[in-house]
Scaffold this active site. Structure first.
Site, mmCIF file in Angstrom:
data_model
loop_
_atom_site.group_PDB
_atom_site.id
_atom_site.type_symbol
_atom_site.label_atom_id
_atom_site.label_comp_id
_atom_site.label_asym_id
_atom_site.label_seq_id
_atom_site.Cartn_x
_atom_site.Cartn_y
_atom_site.Cartn_z
ATOM 1 N N CYS A 99 0.827 -1.206 0.000
ATOM 2 C CA CYS A 99 0.000 0.000 0.000
ATOM 3 C C CYS A 99 0.872 1.273 0.000
ATOM 4 C CB CYS A 99 -1.004 -0.053 1.156
ATOM 5 S SG CYS A 99 -2.518 0.845 0.756
ATOM 6 N N HIS A 114 -3.577 -5.232 0.269
ATOM 7 C CA HIS A 114 -3.051 -5.791 1.527
ATOM 8 C C HIS A 114 -3.068 -7.315 1.505
ATOM 9 C CE1 HIS A 114 -2.698 -2.045 3.821
ATOM 10 N NE2 HIS A 114 -3.685 -1.635 3.042
ATOM 11 N N GLU A 163 -1.576 -9.269 3.311
ATOM 12 C CA GLU A 163 -1.437 -9.855 4.656
ATOM 13 C C GLU A 163 -2.756 -10.344 5.248
ATOM 14 O OE1 GLU A 163 -1.062 -6.639 3.879
ATOM 15 O OE2 GLU A 163 -1.628 -5.296 5.517
HETATM 16 N N1 GLN Z 1 -2.146 6.554 2.621
HETATM 17 C C1 GLN Z 1 -2.229 5.777 1.425
HETATM 18 C C2 GLN Z 1 -3.559 5.934 0.732
HETATM 19 O O1 GLN Z 1 -4.537 6.280 1.365
HETATM 20 C C3 GLN Z 1 -1.929 4.336 1.707
HETATM 21 C C4 GLN Z 1 -2.936 3.672 2.571
HETATM 22 C C5 GLN Z 1 -2.422 2.405 3.192
HETATM 23 O O2 GLN Z 1 -1.217 2.177 3.242
HETATM 24 N N2 GLN Z 1 -3.300 1.589 3.731
HETATM 25 O O3 GLN Z 1 -3.664 5.671 -0.421
#
Ligand code: GLN
Length: 537
Positions: free
Chosen positions: A382, A508, A510
């Site tokens: 992310c 994600h 994970e």
């Molecule tokens: N801050 C980034 C976004 O909103 C990444 C979000 C995250 O890592 N969950 O796109």
């Protein structure tokens, strides 16, 4: 007909109620029963999505895009329960629904009260959690018995037990036996008091699970049984594990927890219960052939729970390679260009997790640059993927001022910018791009090799994206767009083909790992790290 188990906790928080509940689900599945798993959280936030990880640990995300308590991660890793928006309710969610009904006029003429309206809403939430019709529905009540805010939940489950058959519902209470080093004794008084609190409300636990560092004596079992009004054989010892949390379910089986639950619910035990695969898995955990060291360079490294699922995924991956894992937790804020080496030297792999805001972003860039330039296996998740794109843009594609509009909204080169659909969003709760989306993988990429299929579904939680206006410049400089969502025209994976293993994912991964089925990307990332490590030695 679904049977219900309610799990409460006493004495202190952080007793491992989530893990114990998941282990109960695991045990029942092993005996051939299907389960559903649910968590009721007494706090007032509608969900944990707007809370800092320091408050609450990681925010877990489900396929249907619910931002939820991290205990749901235990449930998904240990059982096959379907986890969705009905798997987690908070006081906030319950009240929001009651207040909406009141405004609509559903209670016309009546005074809306905690009993019966809030408790009815909680009972209906419990039934929603069991709507898939499992053999057994397990509901964990967050918080500790005795807290003011958990009272309506306890009252609701007490009422609930009257609405189903005597053997269709049971209460399991998890408690702590503190050990006093000075007198060399385990103490039962806090347990007596917390069971006393439950009984005041009208709940008599059927099973008492005692968390303890030291073995319990027979006297101790009998004393607890007598004072807490729980049958001797239903007092279960749960000792601290020696090696890993994966011992918990088998330890609880050895303590007879499965038998007690099955007897109370009048369910037949399986005639051919086999835990052999799990024992073989535990052997691998106990007897690794080597150790792999992975750096996690993030913003919340002080708190293990903040990246709970990431650490679990890395562990599952290491176990699949019969390795133990060592985490080097590096605070991204501490990393400056020149100091990356000092913090990261000697690690076998570098993971940069998700995050928000300015703090730590430049440190993440520093860690990624170090991984890229030194050919150290890298997995970016992310914000970690977004930082990888920015790092490449700046240091390879020659876009010196490249950045993310997340904290530089007026910058000229927003390699990462706000998704179109986010531009009109004003409320912060539950409004990110959330939940499962498909990703088409590029043939020949590391990701395609890892997954072994052409299209995967993974879970998201973000507002920003790789800006398509910069895609070709990054590609010309050598970065590969290894996964895309074709419908939304979003880049989901970036890779560097000239690097031993460098993958950044917008989603994600994970949240989709299981002890014996590690997530393919984590598996290959850790595999590459092990190789990197042995080449260095
Ligand atoms: N801050 C980034 C976004 O909103 C990444 C979000 C995250 O890592 N969950 O796109």
């Amino acid at each position: 007909m679904t049977k219900f188990i309610f799990v409460t906790g006493g004495v202190v928080s952080s007793l491992g109620k989530g893990l114990t509940s998941a282990a109960i689900g695991w045990l029942l599945e092993r005996h051939g029963y299907s389960v559903s798993m649910q968590k009721l959280d007494p706090y007032i936030n509608v969900d944990p999505g707007t809370m800092s990880p320091f408050q609450h640990g990681e925010v877990y995300v489900t396929d249907d895009g619910t931002e939820a308590d991290l205990d749901l991660g235990h449930y998904e890793r240990f059982t096959h329960a379907k986890i969705d928006k009905h798997s987690n309710f908070t006081t906030g969610k319950i009240y929001r629904s009651v207040i909406q009904k009141e405004r609509r006029g559903d209670y016309l003429g009546r005074t809306v009260q905690v009993i019966p309206h809030i408790t009815d809403e909680i009972k209906s939430a419990i039934r929603k959690g069991a709507s898939s019709g499992p053999d057994v529905a397990i509901t964990e009540i967050g918080g500790t018995v005795g807290d003011i805010e958990s009272l309506p939940f306890l009252e609701a489950i007490r009422q609930f037990s009257l609405e189903v058959g005597v053997h269709d519902c049971m209460f399991v209470h998890l408690t702590l036996l503190p050990y006093l080093g000075a007198s060399g004794e385990l103490k039962t008084k806090p347990t007596q008091q917390s069971v006393g609190k439950l009984r005041e409300i009208g709940i008599q636990p059927h099973v008492l699970i005692c968390r303890t560092e030291q073995p319990m004596s027979e006297d101790m079992f009998e004393k607890i049984s007598l004072f807490c009004n729980v049958r001797r054989e239903a007092v279960i010892e749960e000792r601290d594990v020696e090696f890993s949390i994966y011992e918990v379910p088998v330890d609880l089986t050895k303590s007879g927890l499965d038998r007690q639950i099955l007897t109370q619910l009048e369910l037949q035990p399986s005639e051919n219960l086999s835990l052999d695969d799990w024992y073989a898995f535990l052997d691998k955990v106990r007897d690794p052939v080597g150790t792999v060291e992975i750096a996690v360079a993030g913003k919340y490294i002080e708190l293990h729970d903040a990246y709970k699922s990431i650490y679990e995924s890395l562990s599952h991956a290491a176990i699949s390679h019969t390795h133990s894992i060592k985490f080097r937790k590096v605070s991204a804020e501490q990393i400056h260009d020149s100091s990356a080496e000092e913090h990261l030297q000697g690690v076998d792999g570098i993971l940069v997790p998700g995050g928000f805001g300015e703090r730590g972003f430049e440190g993440k860039i520093g860690a990624i640059r170090y991984a890229r330039e030194n050919d150290i296996p890298f997995l970016g998740i992310c914000y970690g993927m977004q930082a990888a794109a920015v790092e490449y843009a700046r240091n390879v594609a020659g876009i010196d001022e490249a950045t993310t509009s997340e904290y530089a909204p007026d910058a000229e080169h927003q390699v990462i910018n706000l998704m179109e659909e986010q531009k009109t969003v004003h409320e912060l709760g539950g409004t990110m791009r959330l939940g499962a989306f498909d990703c088409k993988l590029t043939a020949g990429s590391k990701s395609h090799a890892a997954y072994g299929v052409d299209v995967v579904s993974e879970r998201h939680r973000h507002r920003f994206e790789l800006n398509n206006a910069y895609r070709s410049r990054l590609e010309e400089a050598g970065m590969v767009m290894a996964g895309v969502n074709e419908r939304l025209d979003l880049v989901e994976i970036v890779e560097l083909p000239d690097h031993s293993w460098f993958v950044g994912v917008q989603y994600h991964p994970e949240f989709k790992t299981r002890p014996m089925e590690p997530h393919p990307l984590f598996r290959d990332f850790v595999g590459a790290a092990i190789e990197h490590g042995s080449a260095q030695r």
